[in-house]
Write an enzyme that holds these catalytic residues in place. Structure first.
Site, short mmCIF file in Angstrom:
data_model
loop_
_atom_site.label_atom_id
_atom_site.label_comp_id
_atom_site.label_asym_id
_atom_site.label_seq_id
_atom_site.Cartn_x
_atom_site.Cartn_y
_atom_site.Cartn_z
NE ARG A 178 -4.29 -1.72 0.24
CZ ARG A 178 -4.12 -3.00 -0.33
NH1 ARG A 178 -3.17 -3.45 -0.93
NH2 ARG A 178 -5.38 -3.80 -0.20
CB SER A 186 -9.06 -1.01 3.64
OG SER A 186 -9.21 -2.64 3.20
CD GLU A 243 -6.01 1.00 1.65
OE1 GLU A 243 -5.92 -0.24 2.20
OE2 GLU A 243 -6.83 1.18 0.67
P1 FAD Z 1 -8.58 8.74 -5.69
O1 FAD Z 1 -9.34 8.11 -4.52
O2 FAD Z 1 -9.15 9.89 -6.79
O3 FAD Z 1 -7.25 9.32 -5.29
C1 FAD Z 1 -6.47 8.39 -4.36
C2 FAD Z 1 -5.05 8.96 -4.14
O4 FAD Z 1 -4.34 8.86 -5.49
C3 FAD Z 1 -5.11 10.52 -3.89
O5 FAD Z 1 -3.87 10.88 -2.91
C4 FAD Z 1 -4.66 11.21 -5.21
O6 FAD Z 1 -4.40 12.64 -5.12
C5 FAD Z 1 -3.92 10.30 -5.81
N1 FAD Z 1 -3.96 10.32 -7.49
C6 FAD Z 1 -5.22 9.83 -8.14
N2 FAD Z 1 -4.95 9.97 -9.44
C7 FAD Z 1 -3.59 10.21 -9.51
C8 FAD Z 1 -2.72 10.81 -10.84
N3 FAD Z 1 -3.15 10.71 -12.05
N4 FAD Z 1 -1.66 11.09 -10.37
C9 FAD Z 1 -1.06 11.36 -9.13
N5 FAD Z 1 -1.82 10.91 -8.17
C10 FAD Z 1 -3.21 10.64 -8.24
N6 FAD Z 1 -7.56 -0.78 -3.00
C11 FAD Z 1 -6.86 -1.76 -2.81
O7 FAD Z 1 -5.60 -1.52 -3.07
N7 FAD Z 1 -7.43 -3.04 -2.79
C12 FAD Z 1 -8.63 -3.34 -2.83
O8 FAD Z 1 -9.02 -4.31 -2.90
C13 FAD Z 1 -9.71 -2.25 -2.83
N8 FAD Z 1 -10.89 -2.42 -2.68
C14 FAD Z 1 -11.73 -1.25 -2.53
C15 FAD Z 1 -13.00 -1.54 -2.37
C16 FAD Z 1 -13.82 -0.50 -2.26
C17 FAD Z 1 -15.48 -0.64 -2.25
C18 FAD Z 1 -13.61 0.83 -2.31
C19 FAD Z 1 -14.36 2.05 -2.51
C20 FAD Z 1 -12.01 1.24 -2.64
C21 FAD Z 1 -11.13 0.08 -2.58
N9 FAD Z 1 -9.79 0.32 -2.85
C22 FAD Z 1 -9.01 -0.86 -2.84
C23 FAD Z 1 -9.44 1.91 -2.84
C24 FAD Z 1 -9.46 2.44 -4.10
O9 FAD Z 1 -10.07 1.81 -5.04
C25 FAD Z 1 -7.92 2.27 -4.71
O10 FAD Z 1 -6.88 2.99 -3.79
C26 FAD Z 1 -7.88 2.99 -5.99
O11 FAD Z 1 -6.85 2.95 -6.75
C27 FAD Z 1 -8.21 4.50 -5.88
O12 FAD Z 1 -8.44 5.03 -7.42
P2 FAD Z 1 -9.08 6.52 -7.41
O13 FAD Z 1 -8.97 7.12 -9.01
O14 FAD Z 1 -10.47 6.35 -6.98
O15 FAD Z 1 -8.08 7.23 -6.58
N1 EPU Z 2 -10.69 -10.26 9.76
C1 EPU Z 2 -11.60 -10.40 10.74
N2 EPU Z 2 -12.67 -9.49 10.92
C2 EPU Z 2 -12.99 -8.67 9.97
C3 EPU Z 2 -12.27 -8.46 8.70
C4 EPU Z 2 -11.46 -9.32 8.55
O1 EPU Z 2 -11.24 -11.15 11.73
O2 EPU Z 2 -13.93 -7.94 10.03
C5 EPU Z 2 -9.43 -11.05 9.40
C6 EPU Z 2 -9.91 -12.49 9.21
O3 EPU Z 2 -8.98 -13.16 10.03
C7 EPU Z 2 -9.76 -12.76 7.88
C8 EPU Z 2 -8.49 -11.67 7.58
O4 EPU Z 2 -8.69 -10.66 8.48
O5 EPU Z 2 -8.92 -13.93 7.31
C9 EPU Z 2 -8.32 -11.19 6.05
O6 EPU Z 2 -9.73 -10.53 5.88
P1 EPU Z 2 -9.89 -10.33 4.33
O7 EPU Z 2 -9.53 -11.45 3.45
O8 EPU Z 2 -11.31 -9.58 3.92
O9 EPU Z 2 -8.95 -9.17 3.92
P2 EPU Z 2 -8.28 -7.85 4.56
O10 EPU Z 2 -6.91 -8.14 5.18
O11 EPU Z 2 -9.21 -7.40 5.49
C10 EPU Z 2 -7.11 -6.76 2.45
C11 EPU Z 2 -7.12 -5.51 1.91
C12 EPU Z 2 -8.27 -5.39 0.95
C13 EPU Z 2 -8.29 -6.56 -0.10
C14 EPU Z 2 -8.21 -7.84 0.58
C15 EPU Z 2 -8.27 -9.10 -0.44
C16 EPU Z 2 -5.73 -4.12 3.04
C17 EPU Z 2 -5.76 -2.81 4.06
N3 EPU Z 2 -7.00 -4.60 2.72
O12 EPU Z 2 -8.30 -6.82 3.22
O13 EPU Z 2 -8.21 -4.10 0.30
O14 EPU Z 2 -9.36 -6.55 -1.05
O15 EPU Z 2 -7.20 -8.10 1.49
O16 EPU Z 2 -6.87 -9.34 -0.72
O17 EPU Z 2 -4.86 -4.35 2.83
C18 EPU Z 2 -8.54 -1.67 0.39
O18 EPU Z 2 -7.11 -1.70 0.27
O19 EPU Z 2 -9.47 -1.07 0.31
C19 EPU Z 2 -9.13 -3.18 0.22
C20 EPU Z 2 -10.35 -3.36 0.37
#
Ligand code: FAD
Ligand code: EPU
Length: 331
Positions: A156, A230, A326
């Site tokens: 991240r 997250s 995050e």
């Molecule tokens: P924004 O929210 O618009 O920006 C995020 C940051 O990046 C800001 O600091 C912004 O200034 C910067 N930025 C954006 N565009 C540029 C650019 N062109 N140049 C330089 N800086 C820039 N993230 C994960 O890693 N894994 C996940 O599984 C995951 N699951 C998600 C699930 C949900 C339901 C939601 C809502 C979010 C999740 N995210 C996850 C977080 C998010 O989707 C990612 O971080 C995504 O890459 C953000 O993209 P954005 O275009 O919306 O960025």
């Molecule tokens: N867990 C709990 N309670 C909860 C949630 C998680 O106990 O409410 C524990 C469980 O042990 C579970 C483990 O956490 O097995 C892992 O949970 P999960 O697979 O849901 O993933 P996560 O570690 O909570 C991360 C990323 C997600 C990504 C998933 C799948 C981060 C901060 N988050 O979540 O990314 O989608 O793994 O790979 O690393 C995001 O970054 O926005 C995001 C959604």
């Protein structure tokens, strides 16, 4: 004032004075030369928490285009403009039978933000496919490219998240994708989900569908409940601290990392601290995924941060572990 509610997935009713959309690289260079710095760069708004009002100008990325720039028997190389939608691009690759991104299906946002926090899910990170990141160096006012090693990718994090935050506007990614697919199905519940789907020999499209099913079962849909995924990162602690905490909480889940560090799922810590599913006004800790904070309608950044602060405090009191955000907080 311009309302930013539709530009952030937390659905916060924030406002700003100056909101500029960028459609091509020439316009990007021209605008950045002409406006006051510092400013914020906005993609899909899915990893930001917005205060109200936002005092700095906001530059919204609308750069579009996908270009095949290289191909051999094993790989394709594509340049993708940073304003393209991430999930749509993943689906485009799957339709072309280009592998490598399928585990990252259904992550909201744009291509340009993907390297900023090195998006990751289900055992894959964007860094695994990045050859280079192109963009505009806002201080020196020139286009520049960073190769994979120069991006300093980590869990991240990247050079764009901290050192170059709001100083380098990412305009395109150059990605290498696989024509000979190497499926990653051993992470989390992908394998179980494929069995549930009755698929014995999956292809990249099946893996994508499995990931989508798992994500839909636990993550809130931002179109229905405001959230930014997250809110906290998982925590990495040194082995000595881990040994001490593990003695007190023998059931604590963990993953061994390189260099003797241990990763602890913060969702588990938050759940143990009693916060999962708890609500304070319109701000809440999601009932199915404790790492995700949600806005039930009228929460402000202050409400979300107040909830996040209480969660942090309780996790620290119980485990002695400091949670880190995050999400990017804009003021
Ligand atoms: P924004 O929210 O618009 O920006 C995020 C940051 O990046 C800001 O600091 C912004 O200034 C910067 N930025 C954006 N565009 C540029 C650019 N062109 N140049 C330089 N800086 C820039 N993230 C994960 O890693 N894994 C996940 O599984 C995951 N699951 C998600 C699930 C949900 C339901 C939601 C809502 C979010 C999740 N995210 C996850 C977080 C998010 O989707 C990612 O971080 C995504 O890459 C953000 O993209 P954005 O275009 O919306 O960025
Ligand atoms: N867990 C709990 N309670 C909860 C949630 C998680 O106990 O409410 C524990 C469980 O042990 C579970 C483990 O956490 O097995 C892992 O949970 P999960 O697979 O849901 O993933 P996560 O570690 O909570 C991360 C990323 C997600 C990504 C998933 C799948 C981060 C901060 N988050 O979540 O990314 O989608 O793994 O790979 O690393 C995001 O970054 O926005 C995001 C959604």
């Amino acid at each position: 004032m311009i309302s930013l509610r539709k530009y952030n997935t937390f659905n916060i009713d924030s406002h700003c004075e100056q909101f500029i959309q960028i459609h091509d690289k020439a316009e990007l260079a021209e605008i950045i030369k002409s406006i006051d710095q510092p400013f914020y760069i906005l993609g899909g708004g899915s990893n930001v928490l917005l205060s109200d009002p936002i005092s700095k100008p906001i530059i919204k990325n609308e750069l579009k285009g996908i270009e095949l720039i290289g191909e051999d028997d094993d790989h394709v190389i594509v340049r993708v403009a940073s304003g393209e939608n991430w999930h749509e691009f993943v689906q485009y690759c799957i339709a072309k039978e280009w592998g490598g991104l399928e585990n990252l299906s259904l992550i909201p946002g744009t291509l340009g933000a993907a390297p900023v926090q090195n998006i990751g899910a289900y055992g894959v990170e964007i860094k695994d496919s990045v050859l280079s990141v192109e963009g505009y160096d806002c201080l020196n006012q020139e286009f520049k490219s960073y190769n994979n090693a120069d991006c300093h990718f980590g869990y991240r994090t990247s050079i764009f998240k901290y050192k170059l935050k709001d100083k380098f506007f990412i305009s395109a990614l150059v990605l290498q994708l696989d024509k000979k697919h190497k499926l990653k199905t051993d992470y989390g519940s992908i394998h179980d989900e494929l069995q549930k789907m009755r698929i014995d020999s999956p292809n990249i499209s099946d893996v994508s569908e499995a990931v989508i099913n798992i994500r839909k079962s636990k993550l809130p849909d931002p179109n229905k409940i405001g959230n930014a995924g997250s809110f906290f990162k998982n925590c990495t602690i040194p082995r000595s601290q881990f040994d001490e905490v593990k003695k007190r909480f023998p059931n604590m889940p963990f993953y061994q990392m390189d260099e003797g560090e241990i990763k602890i799922p913060s969702g588990w810590l938050i759940e143990q601290a009693g916060w999962k599913g708890r609500r304070q006004g319109d701000a809440a800790c999601h009932e199915k995924q404790a790492l995700v904070l949600v806005n039930f309608g009228q929460a402000t950044a202050k409400d979300i941060l107040s909830l996040a602060g209480e969660i942090k405090k309780d996790v620290y009191l119980m485990f002695g572990i400091e949670l880190e955000y995050e999400v990017n907080v804009w003021v």
